[in-house]
Design a protein around this motif. Structure first.
Motif, short mmCIF file in Angstrom:
data_model
loop_
_atom_site.label_atom_id
_atom_site.label_comp_id
_atom_site.label_asym_id
_atom_site.label_seq_id
_atom_site.Cartn_x
_atom_site.Cartn_y
_atom_site.Cartn_z
N ARG A 15 -23.49 2.34 -40.73
CA ARG A 15 -23.67 0.90 -40.46
C ARG A 15 -25.06 0.37 -40.97
O ARG A 15 -25.41 -0.78 -41.33
CB ARG A 15 -23.54 0.52 -39.30
CG ARG A 15 -23.68 -0.60 -38.67
CD ARG A 15 -23.44 -0.80 -37.22
NE ARG A 15 -21.90 0.10 -37.10
CZ ARG A 15 -21.08 0.22 -36.16
NH1 ARG A 15 -21.38 -0.11 -34.98
NH2 ARG A 15 -20.22 0.95 -36.28
N ALA A 16 -26.26 1.16 -40.58
CA ALA A 16 -27.67 0.75 -40.91
C ALA A 16 -27.80 0.71 -42.30
O ALA A 16 -27.51 1.74 -42.93
CB ALA A 16 -28.32 1.72 -40.03
N ASP A 17 -28.58 0.12 -42.96
CA ASP A 17 -29.25 0.01 -44.37
C ASP A 17 -30.45 0.59 -44.32
O ASP A 17 -31.42 0.07 -44.23
CB ASP A 17 -29.03 -1.25 -44.95
CG ASP A 17 -29.27 -1.44 -46.33
OD1 ASP A 17 -29.21 -0.43 -47.05
OD2 ASP A 17 -29.86 -2.38 -46.94
N GLY A 18 -30.56 1.77 -44.28
CA GLY A 18 -31.82 2.76 -44.25
C GLY A 18 -32.09 3.10 -42.87
O GLY A 18 -31.29 3.13 -42.08
N LEU A 19 -33.22 3.52 -42.42
CA LEU A 19 -33.80 3.87 -41.24
C LEU A 19 -33.69 2.90 -40.37
O LEU A 19 -34.25 1.74 -40.30
CB LEU A 19 -35.10 4.36 -41.26
CG LEU A 19 -35.71 5.01 -40.06
CD1 LEU A 19 -34.92 6.37 -39.80
CD2 LEU A 19 -37.02 5.48 -40.42
N VAL A 98 -22.90 4.68 -32.99
CA VAL A 98 -22.72 5.37 -33.89
C VAL A 98 -21.45 5.78 -34.02
O VAL A 98 -21.11 6.86 -33.28
CB VAL A 98 -24.07 6.57 -33.48
CG1 VAL A 98 -24.02 7.34 -34.39
CG2 VAL A 98 -25.46 5.75 -33.20
N ASP A 99 -20.85 5.40 -34.97
CA ASP A 99 -19.40 5.73 -34.93
C ASP A 99 -18.59 5.72 -36.52
O ASP A 99 -17.49 5.81 -36.80
CB ASP A 99 -18.57 5.31 -34.04
CG ASP A 99 -18.37 3.49 -34.14
OD1 ASP A 99 -19.03 3.02 -35.25
OD2 ASP A 99 -17.85 2.93 -33.45
N ARG A 100 -19.69 5.30 -37.64
CA ARG A 100 -19.16 5.16 -38.88
C ARG A 100 -19.71 6.25 -39.71
O ARG A 100 -20.80 5.93 -40.15
CB ARG A 100 -19.51 3.57 -39.16
CG ARG A 100 -18.76 2.62 -38.48
CD ARG A 100 -19.00 1.29 -39.04
NE ARG A 100 -18.27 0.22 -38.49
CZ ARG A 100 -18.69 -1.15 -38.50
NH1 ARG A 100 -19.36 -1.38 -39.38
NH2 ARG A 100 -18.01 -1.80 -37.83
N PRO A 101 -19.03 7.10 -39.95
CA PRO A 101 -19.37 8.26 -41.15
C PRO A 101 -19.92 7.60 -42.37
O PRO A 101 -19.19 6.48 -42.77
CB PRO A 101 -18.38 9.18 -41.05
CG PRO A 101 -17.38 8.90 -40.50
CD PRO A 101 -17.57 7.43 -39.78
N PRO A 102 -20.59 8.18 -43.12
CA PRO A 102 -21.32 9.32 -42.91
C PRO A 102 -22.56 9.07 -41.69
O PRO A 102 -22.94 7.88 -41.43
CB PRO A 102 -21.94 9.79 -44.15
CG PRO A 102 -22.33 8.47 -44.97
CD PRO A 102 -21.01 7.76 -44.45
N TYR A 103 -22.94 10.26 -41.08
CA TYR A 103 -24.05 10.13 -40.10
C TYR A 103 -25.10 10.65 -40.70
O TYR A 103 -24.94 11.67 -41.49
CB TYR A 103 -23.52 11.04 -38.70
CG TYR A 103 -22.27 10.58 -38.32
CD1 TYR A 103 -22.32 9.45 -37.39
CD2 TYR A 103 -21.14 11.17 -38.47
CE1 TYR A 103 -21.14 8.98 -36.71
CE2 TYR A 103 -19.89 10.85 -37.83
CZ TYR A 103 -19.82 9.64 -37.05
OH TYR A 103 -18.84 9.19 -36.65
#
Length: 179
Positions: A15-19, A98-103
Motif C-alpha cells: 500500500r505504501a509508495d516507498g518507505l 499491514v495486509d496487502r502483499p508483498p510485505y
C-alpha cells in the motif's frame, strides 16, 4: 522488566509508495531492495525468515497493529491521535493495516531523527529528569527533543524554530553558569 532485544524492523506492505516514514532524500524501492537495505516477501512467514525475526512474533505484532489500524490509532505509540500525525497524513488515515502483499521490511538502526517527543527540557534547554530536575551539563534542542507545544503540532516551522530558540537558550545558560 528486561530491555528489548533487537534486531528491530519497520514492516509495511504494498500500500505504501516507498518507505512509510520521513526520509531524506526520497528512497527508490528498487535501489533499497537491490542494496539489501530492504527485503520483500509475498508472505509474513517468508519475511520473518529473511529478517531473522520469529515468525509467530511477527504475525502477532502485525495482527495487533492491524487491530489498532481498524480503530484509527496505534495504542502502543499513540500515532494517529493528534494534529501532528493528521498533518503529515494529508488528511487520510494515520495508521493503516499491514495486509496487502508483498510485505517489506527495513532494519531500524540508531539515528539522529526522532519521532515526536524525546528528551524534555526546561526554558533554558536543560534536559530534565523524570522528576523535573535539570541534568547538569545536558542540553537538548532540535527534532529529537520534546516540543514545547506538548502533544500538538501547531503549524509548519515549529521544529526548526524551537530548535534555534532552544539552542540559543542553551548557549546562554552555558555562558552564565559554566564559564
Amino acid at each position: 522488566m528486561a530491555a528489548a532485544q533487537g534486531p528491530f524492523h519497520l514492516v509495511w506492505d504494498s500500500r505504501a509508495d516507498g518507505l512509510p516514514a520521513i526520509s531524506v532524500p526520497p528512497l527508490r524501492a528498487e535501489d533499497q531492495l537491490a542494496s539489501g537495505a530492504w527485503v520483500q516477501a509475498d508472505a509474513l512467514p517468508e519475511l520473518a525468515e529473511m529478517t531473522g525475526l520469529p515468525a509467530d512474533a511477527l504475525a502477532a505484532t502485525v495482527e495487533r497493529f492491524n487491530g489498532f489500524a481498524a480503530k484509527g490509532a496505534d495504542e502502543d505509540f499513540h500515532r494517529g491521535e493528534d494534529a501532528y500525525d493528521l498533518y503529515f497524513s494529508g488528511g487520510g488515515p494515520c495508521v493503516v493495516p499491514v495486509d496487502r502483499p508483498p510485505y517489506l521490511a527495513a532494519r531500524v538502526v540508531l539515528s539522529d531523527l526522532g519521532t515526536k517527543g524525546g528528551l524534555r527540557a526546561d526554558a533554558d534547554a536543560r534536559v530534565l529528569t523524570g522528576s523535573g530536575r535539570p541534568v547538569p551539563g545536558l542540553y537538548a534542542a532540535g527534532n529529537t527533543s520534546a516540543s514545547f507545544t506538548g502533544p500538538v503540532y501547531p503549524g509548519p516551522g515549529v521544529p526548526i524554530g524551537s530548535a534555534m530558540a532552544f539552542a540559543y537558550r542553551a548557549v546562554q545558560d552555558i555562558r552564565r553558569n559554566h564559564t
